[in-house]
Write a protein that holds these residues in place. Structure first.
Motif, PDB file in Angstrom:
ATOM      1  N   CYS A 269      44.233  60.460  12.712  1.00 15.74           N
ATOM      2  CA  CYS A 269      45.300  59.823  13.497  1.00 15.74           C
ATOM      3  C   CYS A 269      45.485  58.351  13.184  1.00 15.74           C
ATOM      4  CB  CYS A 269      45.061  60.033  14.994  1.00 15.74           C
ATOM      5  SG  CYS A 269      43.681  59.107  15.684  1.00 15.74           S
ATOM      6  N   GLY A 270      44.399  57.620  12.967  1.00 19.92           N
ATOM      7  CA  GLY A 270      44.511  56.183  12.753  1.00 19.92           C
ATOM      8  C   GLY A 270      44.765  55.393  14.028  1.00 19.92           C
ATOM      9  N   LEU A 271      44.698  56.067  15.160  1.00 17.15           N
ATOM     10  CA  LEU A 271      44.990  55.408  16.432  1.00 17.15           C
ATOM     11  C   LEU A 271      43.830  55.486  17.424  1.00 17.15           C
ATOM     12  CD1 LEU A 271      48.650  56.681  16.866  1.00 17.15           C
ATOM     13  CD2 LEU A 271      47.960  54.316  16.477  1.00 17.15           C
ATOM     14  N   GLY A 272      42.730  56.073  16.980  1.00 16.90           N
ATOM     15  CA  GLY A 272      41.577  56.130  17.860  1.00 16.90           C
ATOM     16  C   GLY A 272      41.461  57.391  18.684  1.00 16.90           C
ATOM     17  N   ALA A 273      42.297  58.377  18.400  1.00 17.05           N
ATOM     18  CA  ALA A 273      42.304  59.577  19.234  1.00 17.05           C
ATOM     19  C   ALA A 273      41.429  60.703  18.693  1.00 17.05           C
ATOM     20  CB  ALA A 273      43.728  60.091  19.402  1.00 17.05           C
ATOM     21  N   CYS A 274      41.390  60.887  17.382  1.00 16.26           N
ATOM     22  CA  CYS A 274      40.864  62.151  16.854  1.00 16.26           C
ATOM     23  C   CYS A 274      39.355  62.155  16.642  1.00 16.26           C
ATOM     24  CB  CYS A 274      41.588  62.533  15.570  1.00 16.26           C
ATOM     25  SG  CYS A 274      41.222  61.473  14.150  1.00 16.26           S
TER      26      CYS A 274
ATOM     27  N   ARG B  29      45.805  57.353  25.907  1.00 16.93           N
ATOM     28  CA  ARG B  29      46.024  55.916  25.772  1.00 16.93           C
ATOM     29  C   ARG B  29      46.466  55.480  24.372  1.00 16.93           C
ATOM     30  NH1 ARG B  29      42.455  52.262  29.722  1.00 16.93           N
ATOM     31  NH2 ARG B  29      41.516  54.273  30.162  1.00 16.93           N
ATOM     32  N   PRO B  30      45.863  56.027  23.293  1.00 19.89           N
ATOM     33  CA  PRO B  30      46.286  55.564  21.959  1.00 19.89           C
ATOM     34  C   PRO B  30      47.773  55.798  21.704  1.00 19.89           C
ATOM     35  CG  PRO B  30      44.248  56.832  21.808  1.00 19.89           C
ATOM     36  CD  PRO B  30      44.758  56.988  23.210  1.00 19.89           C
ATOM     37  N   TYR B  31      48.312  56.862  22.284  1.00 18.68           N
ATOM     38  CA  TYR B  31      49.716  57.168  22.043  1.00 18.68           C
ATOM     39  C   TYR B  31      50.631  56.482  23.047  1.00 18.68           C
ATOM     40  CZ  TYR B  31      47.905  60.275  18.598  1.00 18.68           C
ATOM     41  OH  TYR B  31      47.264  60.744  17.491  1.00 18.68           O
ATOM     42  N   ALA B  32      50.128  56.238  24.248  1.00 18.01           N
ATOM     43  CA  ALA B  32      50.957  55.568  25.253  1.00 18.01           C
ATOM     44  C   ALA B  32      51.445  54.225  24.723  1.00 18.01           C
ATOM     45  CB  ALA B  32      50.175  55.386  26.547  1.00 18.01           C
ATOM     46  N   ASP B  33      50.548  53.486  24.082  1.00 21.54           N
ATOM     47  CA  ASP B  33      50.937  52.172  23.576  1.00 21.54           C
ATOM     48  C   ASP B  33      52.041  52.288  22.533  1.00 21.54           C
ATOM     49  OD1 ASP B  33      49.059  51.094  25.204  1.00 21.54           O
ATOM     50  OD2 ASP B  33      47.559  50.731  23.637  1.00 21.54           O
ATOM     51  N   LEU B  34      51.855  53.228  21.614  1.00 18.11           N
ATOM     52  CA  LEU B  34      52.835  53.372  20.531  1.00 18.11           C
ATOM     53  C   LEU B  34      54.175  53.890  21.061  1.00 18.11           C
ATOM     54  CD1 LEU B  34      52.885  53.085  17.376  1.00 18.11           C
ATOM     55  CD2 LEU B  34      52.652  55.560  17.325  1.00 18.11           C
ATOM     56  N   TRP B  35      54.115  54.849  21.958  1.00 18.07           N
ATOM     57  CA  TRP B  35      55.355  55.401  22.519  1.00 18.07           C
ATOM     58  C   TRP B  35      56.079  54.339  23.346  1.00 18.07           C
ATOM     59  CZ3 TRP B  35      54.319  61.100  24.520  1.00 18.07           C
ATOM     60  CH2 TRP B  35      53.875  61.879  23.434  1.00 18.07           C
ATOM     61  N   VAL B 281      54.237  75.175  25.092  1.00 23.37           N
ATOM     62  CA  VAL B 281      53.636  74.971  23.771  1.00 23.37           C
ATOM     63  C   VAL B 281      52.828  73.676  23.772  1.00 23.37           C
ATOM     64  CG1 VAL B 281      55.424  76.213  22.478  1.00 23.37           C
ATOM     65  CG2 VAL B 281      55.672  73.746  22.905  1.00 23.37           C
ATOM     66  N   ALA B 282      51.878  73.610  22.839  1.00 25.50           N
ATOM     67  CA  ALA B 282      51.116  72.374  22.648  1.00 25.50           C
ATOM     68  C   ALA B 282      51.238  71.946  21.193  1.00 25.50           C
ATOM     69  CB  ALA B 282      49.652  72.578  23.024  1.00 25.50           C
ATOM     70  N   VAL B 283      51.298  70.640  21.024  1.00 25.32           N
ATOM     71  CA  VAL B 283      51.381  70.052  19.685  1.00 25.32           C
ATOM     72  C   VAL B 283      50.085  69.306  19.416  1.00 25.32           C
ATOM     73  CG1 VAL B 283      52.636  68.416  18.225  1.00 25.32           C
ATOM     74  CG2 VAL B 283      53.874  69.829  19.889  1.00 25.32           C
ATOM     75  N   GLY B 284      49.501  69.546  18.278  1.00 30.46           N
ATOM     76  CA  GLY B 284      48.221  68.911  17.976  1.00 30.46           C
ATOM     77  C   GLY B 284      48.254  68.128  16.685  1.00 30.46           C
ATOM     78  N   THR B 285      47.910  68.814  15.607  1.00 32.57           N
ATOM     79  CA  THR B 285      47.766  68.152  14.314  1.00 32.57           C
ATOM     80  C   THR B 285      49.031  67.408  13.885  1.00 32.57           C
ATOM     81  OG1 THR B 285      46.154  69.830  13.710  1.00 32.57           O
ATOM     82  CG2 THR B 285      47.125  68.585  11.910  1.00 32.57           C
ATOM     83  N   ALA B 286      50.191  67.913  14.254  1.00 29.48           N
ATOM     84  CA  ALA B 286      51.439  67.263  13.831  1.00 29.48           C
ATOM     85  C   ALA B 286      51.556  65.847  14.377  1.00 29.48           C
ATOM     86  CB  ALA B 286      52.642  68.100  14.283  1.00 29.48           C
ATOM     87  N   THR B 287      50.883  65.581  15.480  1.00 29.23           N
ATOM     88  CA  THR B 287      50.895  64.235  16.031  1.00 29.23           C
ATOM     89  C   THR B 287      50.175  63.255  15.111  1.00 29.23           C
ATOM     90  OG1 THR B 287      51.128  65.017  18.295  1.00 29.23           O
ATOM     91  CG2 THR B 287      50.147  62.850  18.021  1.00 29.23           C
ATOM     92  N   PHE B 288      49.206  63.771  14.332  1.00 28.82           N
ATOM     93  CA  PHE B 288      48.532  62.905  13.361  1.00 28.82           C
ATOM     94  C   PHE B 288      49.497  62.515  12.236  1.00 28.82           C
ATOM     95  CE2 PHE B 288      44.428  65.436  14.401  1.00 28.82           C
ATOM     96  CZ  PHE B 288      44.295  64.739  15.587  1.00 28.82           C
ATOM     97  N   THR B 289      50.343  63.458  11.848  1.00 27.86           N
ATOM     98  CA  THR B 289      51.321  63.186  10.792  1.00 27.86           C
ATOM     99  C   THR B 289      52.357  62.186  11.296  1.00 27.86           C
ATOM    100  OG1 THR B 289      51.071  65.507  10.185  1.00 27.86           O
ATOM    101  CG2 THR B 289      52.867  64.283   9.142  1.00 27.86           C
ATOM    102  N   ASP B 290      52.907  62.491  12.434  1.00 30.75           N
ATOM    103  CA  ASP B 290      53.924  61.627  13.044  1.00 30.75           C
ATOM    104  C   ASP B 290      53.585  61.469  14.518  1.00 30.75           C
ATOM    105  OD1 ASP B 290      56.081  60.376  14.161  1.00 30.75           O
ATOM    106  OD2 ASP B 290      57.546  61.912  13.619  1.00 30.75           O
ATOM    107  N   PRO B 291      53.143  60.298  14.928  1.00 28.75           N
ATOM    108  CA  PRO B 291      52.734  60.106  16.322  1.00 28.75           C
ATOM    109  C   PRO B 291      53.869  60.334  17.326  1.00 28.75           C
ATOM    110  CG  PRO B 291      52.083  58.232  14.958  1.00 28.75           C
ATOM    111  CD  PRO B 291      52.974  59.087  14.112  1.00 28.75           C
ATOM    112  N   LEU B 292      55.096  60.370  16.851  1.00 30.02           N
ATOM    113  CA  LEU B 292      56.227  60.602  17.756  1.00 30.02           C
ATOM    114  C   LEU B 292      56.697  62.051  17.729  1.00 30.02           C
ATOM    115  CD1 LEU B 292      58.334  57.374  17.068  1.00 30.02           C
ATOM    116  CD2 LEU B 292      56.968  57.889  19.090  1.00 30.02           C
TER     117      LEU B 292
END
Lengths: 302, 323
Positions: A269-274, B29-35, B281-292
């Motif tokens: 992830c590069g964001l600290g999540a994985c 939290r890691p995604y909240a900041d970016l989103w 549905v749940a999204v997992g690995t694709a979030t690593f590719t594109d955090p959005l």
């Protein structure tokens, strides 16, 4: 203005893409928002263009930065980086960055030794510039806004900040002598010599080759050992193969010199999540992406 | 035409069918900041993201696995990429339920999103203890029992490959809570419907399908296995057909809402899972590719429904049935 702190997504346009050594490429990208925020030792997480079967981004440390652009160096090691190397100028890549904690030399640093092995040389160049003085590209010149994708207020603020001095301690900019030791296997793999010479001076730069094909025959660690005996080095920054980093960390500890290392791990992830990129430290597992990539060497369990 | 993306998992209503796959999103939290920053800069302005509570766009947030005590996770290399996928061997590293309640829950409680806590354990008592502790926390909406992680030696998947053990742990958890109880199943079994029926009979409210697929990677230069534990868990687009098959089979076998996951990265994938029988549905690995990825999918699913004249997702669930 939280948008000025954490990493952001930015579609970067490739400005230059050049083979600078054996299998080693320099990639200059227009990425004004990230370029304005990069600190020495941070990295960007780059999505490989044109390879949807390669689902993960690749972390690349930032080699150099200027108004509106940043540069990364990378080696072609597999199909993904091979595909990247064929992406021409004008093409775009998707960046996430800047990421991580960069170099933090002690504020009273007077004489710094930067030790890079192979591609580990890359994250040291920005540090060399910051330590050696204010005459660096990030603080000069004017921004081209032609490629700026957004004209929102936040974006303008980000661009303006590129013109201001970087938010580091002013102590970094006064009277620090910087020495650099760059080690490569063989002369064909050498890069960055001219860049570092321009910043630290020829007298303060040592190039080593494992096979003696150029510069000094031997390892960077040999040079580190000598320097620690001879001179008043008070800070070491090191990036390269892990055995080299470990040895440098040992030498620094034995000499009582502050030492930081930049550690690379595979990351998703590069964001600290994985939690894929963890490093074992005396404080437990730390994430190399957001807790690092730069760590105090004594913290690391090698 | 107004499109209603809300879905109903039994008595539980979600604003849309999207959650995140446990372990890919930390506690958010890691995604909240970016989103949030994306909402601020407007760099993806067609995404309906709130700056103050960016995670509130989710139907629900599923946390990383939480165990009774801190778990260190696995040593050695933890991840390698594969063709259209990735193998991970994290080993459910987490700081334990007390640290979760102290460090993550107060923040999560302010995010205006239902929280599903993924519960992991080495023993039946572990799972029950985690649930009992979390029952005191009003910020928790539901539980997802992780009886399907291939990356831990004791517990994890060992409960999820045996219908008796899976039923027992579900029943014990059921007795400990009135909140929605989701059980996440592994595809690494001969017949997933046997496990699905067992946990349904034991009181589960929903199923998450699927956890990662057991896989191996070889370090051919060293002539050894890449991962210290040998086995690792495969995720990403490579496993989507496996996950779809599990969803379609369980849709036939049980009368529970299904949360489908495994390789979802585009709106077409979401639609496929719903047609196969998933309610959410749940999204997992694709979030690593594109955090959005998730905000984009929420937008794209609304557009897809518009284009297709679909007014409610419920009309699609399980339409594509196995013979």
């Amino acid at each position: 203005m939280m948008s000025l702190s954490g990493p952001r997504l930015e579609t970067a346009t490739i400005l230059e893409h050049e083979l600078i050594a054996r299998q080693t490429w320099r990639l200059r990208m227009a990425a004004p928002a990230i370029a304005a925020a990069v600190e020495p030792g941070q990295f960007v997480h780059l999505r490989l263009p044109g390879r949807p079967d390669h689902i993960l981004r690749r972390p690349f440390s930032v080699y150099d930065v200027g108004p509106g652009w940043l540069e990364c160096l990378y080696q072609v090691v597999g199909a993904g980086t091979a595909a990247l190397s064929t992406t021409a100028s004008g093409g775009s890549v998707d960046l996430l960055g800047p990421i991580g904690h960069g170099w933090q030399p002690p504020h009273d640093t007077r004489r710094a030794l930067l030790v890079g092995g192979g591609l580990g040389i890359a994250p040291l160049y920005l540090l060399a510039q910051r330590l050696a003085g204010p005459d660096v590209s990030v603080t000069t010149g004017t921004l081209s806004t032609t490629d700026t994708p957004s004209t929102s207020d936040a974006s303008s603020a980000t661009l303006t900040s590129a013109l201001a001095p970087p938010p580091l301690s002013p102590a970094w900019f006064s009277g620090v002598t910087v020495e650099a030791v760059l080690g490569v296997q063989t002369v064909a793999a050498l890069f960055g010599e001219a860049d570092f010479t321009a910043v630290v001076g020829a007298a303060n730069l040592t190039v080593t080759t494992d096979d003696g094909s150029y510069g000094r025959h031997g390892l960077t660690t040999d040079v580190v050992q000598e320097r620690l005996v001879e001179l008043g080095i008070d800070y070491i920054a090191c990036c390269g193969p892990e055995p080299m980093q470990r040895r440098v960390a040992e030498l620094a500890a034995a000499a009582g010199v502050a030492c930081q290392v930049s550690l690379e791990r595979r990351m998703a992830c590069g964001l600290g999540a994985c939690l894929t990129c963890v490093v074992e430290t005396h404080a437990g597992w730390r994430r190399s992406c957001v807790d690092g990539p730069v760590f105090a060497a004594p913290e690391v369990i090698w | 035409m107004t499109v209603d993306l809300s879905v109903q998992l039994g008595d539980w209503s979600w604003r849309n069918p999207f959650t995140v796959a446990s372990g890919t999103f930390a506690a958010g939290r890691p995604y909240a900041d970016l989103w949030s920053q994306t909402a601020t800069t407007g760099s993806a302005d067609s995404l309906a993201l709130s700056q103050a509570a960016p995670l509130s766009c989710l139907g629900a947030l599923t946390t990383k696995g939480v165990s009774r005590q801190p778990w260190l996770g696995n040593t050695g290399l933890r991840m390698t990429e594969t063709a259209s996928g990735m193998l991970n061997s994290i080993g459910l590293q987490n700081p334990g339920v007390e640290a979760f309640c102290r460090d993550d829950l107060p923040w999560l409680a302010r995010q205006q999103v239902p929280v599903i806590v993924n519960v992991s354990g080495h023993s039946e008592a572990d799972y029950v203890a985690v649930i009992e502790r979390l029952e005191q926390e009003p910020a928790v909406s539901a539980y997802e029992l992780n009886i399907s992680c291939p990356n831990v030696d004791c517990g994890g998947m060992s409960f999820g490959v045996d219908p008796v053990a899976a039923g027992r742990i579900t029943a014990l958890s059921r007795a400990a809570t009135d909140r929605p109880l989701i059980v996440k199943l592994t595809p690494n079994v001969t017949d997933i419907t046997v496990i699905a029926r067992a946990v349904e009979a034991a009181g589960a409210d929903a199923l998450s399908l699927i956890n990662t697929v057991a896989g191996l990677a070889i370090d051919r230069r060293r002539r050894q296995l890449v991962f210290e534990r040998g086995v690792a868990g495969l995720s990403g687009p490579a496993i989507k057909p496996i996950a779809l098959y599990a969803v379609a089979r369980c849709h036939q076998a049980v009368n529970l809402p299904l949360i489908g996951m495994g390789g979802i990265s585009q709106v077409e994938d979401v639609v496929d899972f719903i047609l196969a029988g998933a309610t959410a549905v749940a999204v997992g690995t694709a979030t690593f590719t594109d955090p959005l990825t998730v905000p984009r999918l929420i937008r794209d699913l609304g557009q897809w429904c518009q284009d297709q004249g679909v007014t409610s997702l419920s009309e699609l669930v399980g339409v594509a049935q196995l013979p």
